[in-house]
Design a protein around this motif. Structure first.
Motif, PDB file in Angstrom:
ATOM      1  N   TYR A 338      -3.736   8.000   0.359  1.00 20.15           N
ATOM      2  CA  TYR A 338      -3.019   7.799   1.402  1.00 20.15           C
ATOM      3  C   TYR A 338      -1.689   7.888   1.676  1.00 20.15           C
ATOM      4  CZ  TYR A 338      -5.474   3.402   1.503  1.00 20.15           C
ATOM      5  OH  TYR A 338      -6.503   2.264   1.489  1.00 20.15           O
ATOM      6  N   SER A 340       1.848   9.714   2.878  1.00 21.31           N
ATOM      7  CA  SER A 340       3.632   9.319   3.633  1.00 21.31           C
ATOM      8  C   SER A 340       4.384   9.711   2.737  1.00 21.31           C
ATOM      9  CB  SER A 340       3.238   8.106   3.021  1.00 21.31           C
ATOM     10  OG  SER A 340       4.318   7.121   4.353  1.00 21.31           O
ATOM     11  N   PHE A 356      -3.186  -2.112  -1.613  1.00 18.23           N
ATOM     12  CA  PHE A 356      -2.697  -0.509  -2.765  1.00 18.23           C
ATOM     13  C   PHE A 356      -3.827  -1.426  -3.956  1.00 18.23           C
ATOM     14  CE2 PHE A 356       0.632   1.252  -0.130  1.00 18.23           C
ATOM     15  CZ  PHE A 356      -0.675   2.171   0.435  1.00 18.23           C
ATOM     16  N   ALA A 368      -2.249   8.012  -4.395  1.00 17.92           N
ATOM     17  CA  ALA A 368      -0.824   8.219  -3.699  1.00 17.92           C
ATOM     18  C   ALA A 368      -0.640   9.829  -3.165  1.00 17.92           C
ATOM     19  CB  ALA A 368      -0.166   7.359  -3.626  1.00 17.92           C
ATOM     20  N   VAL A 414      -6.431   9.118   4.289  1.00 20.73           N
ATOM     21  CA  VAL A 414      -5.883   8.304   5.104  1.00 20.73           C
ATOM     22  C   VAL A 414      -3.682   8.888   5.774  1.00 20.73           C
ATOM     23  CG1 VAL A 414      -4.699   5.644   5.649  1.00 20.73           C
ATOM     24  CG2 VAL A 414      -7.410   6.403   4.332  1.00 20.73           C
ATOM     25  N   ASP A 415      -4.342   9.312   7.060  1.00 26.39           N
ATOM     26  CA  ASP A 415      -2.765   9.102   7.690  1.00 26.39           C
ATOM     27  C   ASP A 415      -1.363   7.828   7.638  1.00 26.39           C
ATOM     28  OD1 ASP A 415       0.529  10.577   8.494  1.00 26.39           O
ATOM     29  OD2 ASP A 415      -0.264   9.732  10.127  1.00 26.39           O
ATOM     30  N   LEU A 416      -0.476   7.788   7.072  1.00 26.44           N
ATOM     31  CA  LEU A 416       0.613   6.679   6.833  1.00 26.44           C
ATOM     32  C   LEU A 416       1.537   6.827   8.104  1.00 26.44           C
ATOM     33  CD1 LEU A 416      -0.202   4.552   3.365  1.00 26.44           C
ATOM     34  CD2 LEU A 416      -1.392   4.006   6.189  1.00 26.44           C
TER      35      LEU A 416
END
Length: 709
Positions: A338, A340, A356, A368, A414-416
């Motif tokens: 993820y 961010s 998560f 992360a 995964v782009d948040l």
């Protein structure tokens, strides 16, 4: 999107103006613009120390470490007695793994400034890397002696003490952020420079300055307007954007900048004409507005996709199709990362924190990638604990972050963030993983090559909406937005302490004021006129914005004091406020989303009006998942009628509140474990397609069958 500065062959501007322009742009996070301004200054004056020094800072933040090092070398060739320049150069050398040179540079910095606490700490880091733990311990101790609250030094000191077998003393209790100690230009310097730059630009852009070209003038007006917008003066910013737009050529971002400033300052009269202009721009292939700003104004999902595509090209540059990455070798677990900048107390993280934590670690290896600078504790610490591996990558370039993901053999990135502040979408142009996913951080399509899937649900992205997305649609069986069931709610003070009437009906709309559209506000004012003693409880962005909203209310025949504004509060106290309201009113076309989920969590019923796009259907998805479909309307007339009926029906509203509270423990919305399992099934199907050599394809995730794992 910030405007580009005038070309280097344009009119010569004063050195000080260009320097402060670069500083202001750096302060505003406009790194390409800051770089262009400083390079222009250096083309005029190659011996300008501050320009070389600041350019090195900009290049370092852009991830161009070798170029930044050369810029520091040029600065120090002009002024060798500058300790911060030596310290920043040493930090670059440390980052590049050139430890012996870094040690020498830190020694030079400390010789010039013996009380340079951050340099002592970083010197200890270098010494530790060189295998000299005792000397490193002494450097950390010296750093703490000079700055007892230097948290990184404190942690390193205690770790080394334990490693060396000594009894660790009591560590200082008050942590501090050491990042500013080593900055060449700290936040106060940036603020002062920005203010000075604003005054300089004001003089440059007056009619009396006959030497300023039209291009230089509109550029300067735009830069000043953006600085004012960041300083929460949107009305003043709008005036400058309007002046700039009158003389600027087509193809700039000025229409979008003006739109954002007008929505933030409640300057509603100009919105229809400006919307028509931007719609024409988009239809003719001109991207003149940021996607997040356009979502506030338009409910046309086709234009949302076009806006994202054009802005993505402007932000990242037009590029060939992103090459596919060969699938990773199948292992015992799927590796998910993820990405961010917001691993802190943020709406996206508040929604995802428990997801998560709930990921099945026997099947998934969860990483992360945090590219925002660490800030705060509490939520950040909880988020850190929710991942198996937490990578701090804010000092890396986009290409370096992508390379790191590939080295970790990540299966799914995964782009948040999407097109929100602090984004690093450029990472995905380097294909960091075989599968790339757009998940809830930006409420809509990114319009970019390099993203394979967007995750939502059938309400958010109904059949027939596929053409509005560049990604393949993955529909979860429940709601697209998860709920953190660990959110605490404080005990709310009485209404009177919050500025609310004890007996009057309280409508609540805690969306950001820029989401308030004039047609929705007109509905709210009609409700207040029909319900004597009622009030509308809003979020206070600034005193000026609150006064403008009160002015709109008075023009609609409602006393301004019937608009009550809530200031900032700790998150649990913010949630508690909902318990003192009677009904939440949603906004359109940009729904409340996480905010409406917060209201339901606190037991407050909410109503919405369903629109066309992702962001105008989010609240509908949330309410349906909570088992409250009767609170969803399809027109503003029905929305108004429903709000009025509930406000006049205390028994119906009380029963509704009981259902909202019951939904906390018995609804699809709050079944976070089921959400996590559905998301994992989606990830599994994505990876299976990738490993089979199949292209991304849309699919619906089936609901979990009874008794399944």
């Amino acid at each position: 999107m910030p405007s580009e500065p005038p070309p280097a062959d344009g009119p010569r501007l004063p050195d000080e103006l260009l320097l402060n322009q670069g500083l202001a742009q750096l302060h505003l996070g406009q790194l390409p613009q800051a770089r262009a301004s400083l390079e222009r200054l250096l083309s005029q004056n190659p011996a300008h120390f501050d320009a070389h020094y600041l350019l090195a800072t900009v290049l370092g933040q852009q991830g161009e470490m070798e170029a930044a090092l050369r810029a520091f070398d040029q600065a120090l060739a002009l002024r060798d007695n500058h300790p911060l320049a030596h310290g920043n150069r040493a930090a670059l050398l440390l980052h590049l793994g050139r430890h012996a040179e870094a040690l020498q540079a830190y020694d030079q910095a400390i010789a010039l400034k013996p009380d340079f606490a951050a340099a002592h700490f970083r010197r200890g880091v270098v010494l530790q890397a060189l295998g000299q733990p005792e000397a490193a311990l002494q450097s950390h101790a010296r750093a703490l002696q000079l700055q007892p609250a230097l948290d990184e030094a404190r942690q390193a000191w205690l770790a080394l003490k334990a490693q060396l077998g000594d009894q660790a003393p009591q560590a200082p209790e008050t942590p501090a952020d050491p990042t500013q100690a080593e900055a060449g230009f700290d936040a106060r310097d940036n603020q002062r420079a920005a203010a000075k730059y604003l005054s300089q630009v004001e003089s440059l852009t007056t009619p009396a300055d006959a030497g300023a070209s039209a291009e230089a003038t509109w550029q300067a007006l735009a830069e000043r307007g953006q600085a004012l917008a960041r300083l929460q003066q949107p009305a003043e910013a709008a005036q400058l954007f309007e002046r700039a737009l009158a003389i600027a050529p087509e193809g700039t971002m000025l229409p979008g900048l003006l739109l954002g400033a007008l929505r933030s300052s409640m300057g509603w009269d100009q919105l229809p004409a400006l919307q028509a202009r931007i719609e024409h721009d988009l239809a003719t292939g001109i991207g003149s507005v940021e996607p997040i700003t356009w979502l506030l104004q338009s409910d046309d999902p086709a234009s949302h996709r076009q806006c994202s595509r054009l802005f993505g090209e402007r932000l990242l540059g037009a590029a060939a199709a992103v090459p596919l990455l060969p699938p990773t070798a199948a292992g015992p677990r799927i590796r998910v990362a993820y990405l961010s900048a917001d691993f802190a107390q943020h709406a996206v993280m508040t929604a995802l924190a428990e997801v998560f934590e709930l990921h099945d670690r026997s099947r998934f290896d969860i990483h992360a990638y945090a590219y925002g600078k660490p800030e705060g504790a509490g939520m950040r610490d909880r988020l850190r604990a929710g991942f198996e591996r937490y990578h701090e990558v804010h000092a890396l370039s986009d290409a370096e972050i992508a390379r790191h993901l590939r080295e970790q053999q990540i299966d799914i990135a995964v782009d948040l963030m999407g097109y929100t502040e602090g984004t690093r979408l450029g990472t995905f142009r380097h294909r960091p993983a075989p599968v790339a996913v757009n998940l809830i951080g930006y409420p809509g399509t990114l319009g970019l090559d390099g993203f394979d899937y967007i995750v939502g649900d059938a309400t958010l992205m109904p059949p027939g909406s596929e053409r509005f997305y560049s990604e393949q649609l993955v529909r979860l069986p429940g709601c697209y937005l998860p709920v953190d069931r660990r959110r605490p709610i404080a005990l709310a003070p009485p209404r009177q302490a919050l500025g609310l009437p004890e007996g009057g009906f309280v409508f609540c709309a805690f969306s950001h004021p820029r989401k308030i559209s004039p047609d929705v506000f007109a509905v709210w004012m009609r409700l207040l006129r029909q319900l004597p003693g009622s009030v509308l409880w809003l979020v206070e962005d600034s005193e000026a914005t609150s006064q403008r909203l009160r002015g709109h209310a008075e023009r609609a025949g409602v006393e301004g004091e019937r608009l009550v504004f809530a200031g900032r509060a700790r998150f649990d106290q913010y949630l508690a406020r909902y318990t003192r309201a009677d009904l939440f009113l949603d906004t359109l076309p940009y729904n409340a989303l996480a905010t409406i989920s917060d209201a339901l969590w606190a037991g407050l019923p909410a109503i919405t009006c369903t629109g066309q796009g992702y962001v105008a259907r989010g609240a509908t998805s949330i309410l349906q998942a909570a088992g409250l479909p009767e609170l969803v309307t399809s027109s503003l007339a029905d929305y108004e009628a429903l709000a009025l009926r509930l406000a006049r029906s205390p028994d119906e509203l009380a029963a509704l509140k009981e259902r909202v509270l019951a939904a906390k423990t018995a609804s699809v919305l709050t079944d976070t474990p089921a959400y996590a399992r559905s998301l994992e099934r989606a990830y599994g199907q994505m990876v299976a397609r990738s490993r089979a050599g199949l292209p991304p394809a849309a699919f619906d995730v089936p609901a979990e069958s009874a008794g399944s794992a």
